[in-house]
Design a protein around this motif. Structure first.
Motif, PDB file in Angstrom:
ATOM      1  N   LEU A  37      39.550  30.401 -47.020  1.00  0.00           N
ATOM      2  CA  LEU A  37      39.864  31.768 -46.594  1.00  0.00           C
ATOM      3  C   LEU A  37      40.120  32.729 -47.756  1.00  0.00           C
ATOM      4  O   LEU A  37      39.821  33.931 -47.642  1.00  0.00           O
ATOM      5  N   LEU A  38      40.694  32.225 -48.852  1.00  0.00           N
ATOM      6  CA  LEU A  38      41.101  33.123 -49.930  1.00  0.00           C
ATOM      7  C   LEU A  38      40.302  32.943 -51.218  1.00  0.00           C
ATOM      8  O   LEU A  38      39.795  33.919 -51.776  1.00  0.00           O
ATOM      9  N   ASN A  39      40.207  31.718 -51.702  1.00  0.00           N
ATOM     10  CA  ASN A  39      39.613  31.527 -53.020  1.00  0.00           C
ATOM     11  C   ASN A  39      38.110  31.806 -53.039  1.00  0.00           C
ATOM     12  O   ASN A  39      37.614  32.530 -53.910  1.00  0.00           O
ATOM     13  N   GLU A  40      37.380  31.231 -52.092  1.00  0.00           N
ATOM     14  CA  GLU A  40      35.929  31.393 -52.114  1.00  0.00           C
ATOM     15  C   GLU A  40      35.494  32.854 -51.997  1.00  0.00           C
ATOM     16  O   GLU A  40      34.599  33.293 -52.722  1.00  0.00           O
ATOM     17  N   PRO A  41      36.111  33.672 -51.115  1.00  0.00           N
ATOM     18  CA  PRO A  41      35.707  35.080 -51.060  1.00  0.00           C
ATOM     19  C   PRO A  41      36.040  35.856 -52.346  1.00  0.00           C
ATOM     20  O   PRO A  41      35.442  36.889 -52.615  1.00  0.00           O
ATOM     21  N   MET A  42      37.019  35.372 -53.118  1.00  0.00           N
ATOM     22  CA  MET A  42      37.420  36.085 -54.338  1.00  0.00           C
ATOM     23  C   MET A  42      36.634  35.625 -55.568  1.00  0.00           C
ATOM     24  O   MET A  42      36.747  36.213 -56.632  1.00  0.00           O
ATOM     25  N   GLN A  43      35.839  34.551 -55.443  1.00  0.00           N
ATOM     26  CA  GLN A  43      35.096  34.022 -56.578  1.00  0.00           C
ATOM     27  C   GLN A  43      33.661  34.525 -56.534  1.00  0.00           C
ATOM     28  O   GLN A  43      32.883  34.165 -55.658  1.00  0.00           O
ATOM     29  N   ASN A  44      33.316  35.391 -57.468  1.00  0.00           N
ATOM     30  CA  ASN A  44      31.958  35.892 -57.603  1.00  0.00           C
ATOM     31  C   ASN A  44      31.322  35.231 -58.820  1.00  0.00           C
ATOM     32  O   ASN A  44      31.849  35.337 -59.927  1.00  0.00           O
ATOM     33  N   TRP A  45      30.206  34.537 -58.620  1.00  0.00           N
ATOM     34  CA  TRP A  45      29.571  33.785 -59.695  1.00  0.00           C
ATOM     35  C   TRP A  45      28.324  34.520 -60.184  1.00  0.00           C
ATOM     36  O   TRP A  45      27.558  35.053 -59.393  1.00  0.00           O
ATOM     37  N   LEU A  46      28.133  34.527 -61.501  1.00  0.00           N
ATOM     38  CA  LEU A  46      26.957  35.154 -62.099  1.00  0.00           C
ATOM     39  C   LEU A  46      26.265  34.181 -63.041  1.00  0.00           C
ATOM     40  O   LEU A  46      26.919  33.462 -63.791  1.00  0.00           O
ATOM     41  N   GLU A  47      24.952  34.168 -63.021  1.00  0.00           N
ATOM     42  CA  GLU A  47      24.177  33.469 -64.035  1.00  0.00           C
ATOM     43  C   GLU A  47      24.243  34.289 -65.317  1.00  0.00           C
ATOM     44  O   GLU A  47      24.474  35.502 -65.279  1.00  0.00           O
ATOM     45  N   LEU A  48      24.018  33.643 -66.471  1.00  0.00           N
ATOM     46  CA  LEU A  48      24.025  34.369 -67.735  1.00  0.00           C
ATOM     47  C   LEU A  48      22.984  35.474 -67.737  1.00  0.00           C
ATOM     48  O   LEU A  48      23.222  36.562 -68.281  1.00  0.00           O
ATOM     49  N   SER A  49      21.837  35.218 -67.104  1.00  0.00           N
ATOM     50  CA  SER A  49      20.773  36.233 -67.047  1.00  0.00           C
ATOM     51  C   SER A  49      21.215  37.469 -66.273  1.00  0.00           C
ATOM     52  O   SER A  49      20.705  38.573 -66.493  1.00  0.00           O
ATOM     53  N   GLU A  50      22.178  37.301 -65.353  1.00  0.00           N
ATOM     54  CA  GLU A  50      22.722  38.432 -64.607  1.00  0.00           C
ATOM     55  C   GLU A  50      23.873  39.081 -65.363  1.00  0.00           C
ATOM     56  O   GLU A  50      24.068  40.300 -65.306  1.00  0.00           O
ATOM     57  N   ALA A  51      24.646  38.272 -66.065  1.00  0.00           N
ATOM     58  CA  ALA A  51      25.828  38.779 -66.768  1.00  0.00           C
ATOM     59  C   ALA A  51      25.476  39.553 -68.038  1.00  0.00           C
ATOM     60  O   ALA A  51      26.095  40.594 -68.339  1.00  0.00           O
ATOM     61  N   GLN A  52      24.491  39.054 -68.781  1.00  0.00           N
ATOM     62  CA  GLN A  52      24.195  39.650 -70.088  1.00  0.00           C
ATOM     63  C   GLN A  52      23.835  41.134 -70.021  1.00  0.00           C
ATOM     64  O   GLN A  52      24.340  41.926 -70.821  1.00  0.00           O
ATOM     65  N   PRO A  53      22.981  41.575 -69.075  1.00  0.00           N
ATOM     66  CA  PRO A  53      22.685  43.017 -68.999  1.00  0.00           C
ATOM     67  C   PRO A  53      23.920  43.874 -68.727  1.00  0.00           C
ATOM     68  O   PRO A  53      24.028  44.995 -69.233  1.00  0.00           O
ATOM     69  N   LEU A  54      24.850  43.344 -67.923  1.00  0.00           N
ATOM     70  CA  LEU A  54      26.075  44.099 -67.632  1.00  0.00           C
ATOM     71  C   LEU A  54      26.930  44.250 -68.887  1.00  0.00           C
ATOM     72  O   LEU A  54      27.524  45.302 -69.128  1.00  0.00           O
ATOM     73  N   VAL A  55      26.978  43.187 -69.699  1.00  0.00           N
ATOM     74  CA  VAL A  55      27.741  43.232 -70.951  1.00  0.00           C
ATOM     75  C   VAL A  55      27.055  44.164 -71.945  1.00  0.00           C
ATOM     76  O   VAL A  55      27.693  44.999 -72.590  1.00  0.00           O
ATOM     77  N   ASP A  56      25.728  44.038 -72.059  1.00  0.00           N
ATOM     78  CA  ASP A  56      24.974  44.857 -73.015  1.00  0.00           C
ATOM     79  C   ASP A  56      25.063  46.343 -72.698  1.00  0.00           C
ATOM     80  O   ASP A  56      25.075  47.178 -73.607  1.00  0.00           O
TER      81      ASP A  56
END
Length: 350
Positions: free
Chosen positions: A249-268
């Motif tokens: 009920l709580l943990n899974e809805p709050m955990q958003n997972w990203l692949e590095l290919s998705e994360a890197q553009p956001l960081v850049d």
């Protein structure tokens, strides 16, 4: 050197220097010592066995698929305090070029102990007596930004699934070292957070909790033992949620997972901060370009240093510590994500 390794020897190794003495002793008892002669293989390229491997005596070399020597590591070298070629699958083969004593430690066990230790630090601050009204604790929970990402039906189900427990002064709600079974919210009363150490077996005061405060989530997220003891100071009542209900009920809805290919553009692009929550020595040995290091053990005290206007993408070597860290930050209003597969997966794909 005998067939065993001591806690003192483990303290010289990264990231084992960040583990408390009791857990170090357990690691030492479960570590494997290998004595290998000239030309013997420690591991082969592509190996995926989850082990931290160190050279304690002698010299080894890393070789690529063409049998070319890429690096040499001697027990006397400063780099011997780090694990050999940690990303999985292994990028190189490791061969003995001078009779060697090799230390092998289960990576999963090590990761669990690191998470257990590093989530045990509470920010010590003065607390004021909160309202003891029956609805005050619910209001405080619902005002937490972390709960804004949880579907209303989940929140309703959470309140319906919670058990209500009356407590008295001196009651130990959770005890350090025990398995995690419930997530708790204080409805009424106050509680003391303490943590026992080798020098202070009776426990050091870390914080006081009051109505509306919650605790116990970290052992559930990381699947670890309790890292502190919570003792009631005043007569009161608690609401508790079972581990299975908490995760669903709580943990899974709050955990958003990203692949590095998705994360890197956001960081850049500057939209996100890539936050590495491992220990400094781990970060110095290997890290993802552009990441920032803030060890999880300091997260509660130093989270205000982070830019709350950016997404926070949390990473560690496997994902266990980063999941716990992301929950801590989400509770404090940050828009958090977890790097899928951890740094090891990212580096092995590089």
């Amino acid at each position: 050197m005998g067939n065993t390794v001591t806690s003192k020897q483990l303290l010289k190794l990264v990231p084992l220097e960040g583990i408390n003495p009791e857990n170090l002793q357990e690691l030492a008892s479960k570590a494997e010592i290998l004595r290998l002669g000239l030309g013997k293989m420690v591991f082969k390229r592509g190996d995926q066995e989850k082990k931290h491997i160190y050279v304690l005596e002698g010299t080894v070399e890393l070789i690529d698929e063409l049998n070319r020597s890429m690096d040499r590591i001697s027990a006397e070298d400063a780099k011997a305090k780090h694990p050999i070629d940690p990303p999985l699958p292994r990028r190189y083969s490791c061969r003995v070029i001078e009779p060697a004593t090799i230390l092998s430690i289960d990576s999963n066990l090590l990761d669990i102990m690191l998470t257990w230790d590093q989530t045990g630090t509470y920010q010590v601050e003065e607390t004021q007596e909160g309202e003891d009204g029956q609805e005050e604790w619910m209001n405080q929970i619902l005002q937490c930004k972390a709960f804004h990402s949880i579907p209303p039906t989940n929140i309703q189900a959470m309140f319906m699934c919670m058990e209500h427990v009356d407590v008295m002064p001196g009651d130990e709600v959770i005890k350090q070292g025990e398995e995690g079974d419930y997530f708790y919210v204080i409805k009424k009363g106050r509680a003391l957070v303490t943590r026992a150490t080798e020098k202070n077996p009776k426990g050091i005061k870390l914080a006081e909790l009051q109505a509306g405060d919650s605790f116990g989530e970290e052992a559930l997220i990381s699947d670890n033992k309790r890292n502190a003891t919570i003792t009631m100071l005043k007569k009161g009542s608690l609401a508790r949620l079972s581990k299975n209900n908490f995760i669903e009920l709580l943990n899974e809805p709050m955990q958003n997972w990203l692949e590095l290919s998705e994360a890197q553009p956001l960081v850049d692009s500057g939209e996100a901060t890539l936050l590495d929550v491992r220990l400094p020595a781990e970060f110095q040995q290997s890290s993802i370009e552009g990441s920032t290091n803030l060890p999880m053990i300091f997260l509660r005290m130093k989270h205000k240093q982070l830019d709350a206007s950016k997404k926070i993408i949390v990473c560690c070597d496997t994902g266990r510590r980063s999941s716990a860290a992301a929950y801590i930050l989400a509770e404090r209003g940050f828009d958090t994500y977890v790097l899928k597969g951890g740094i090891n997966a990212a580096l092995s794909d590089a």
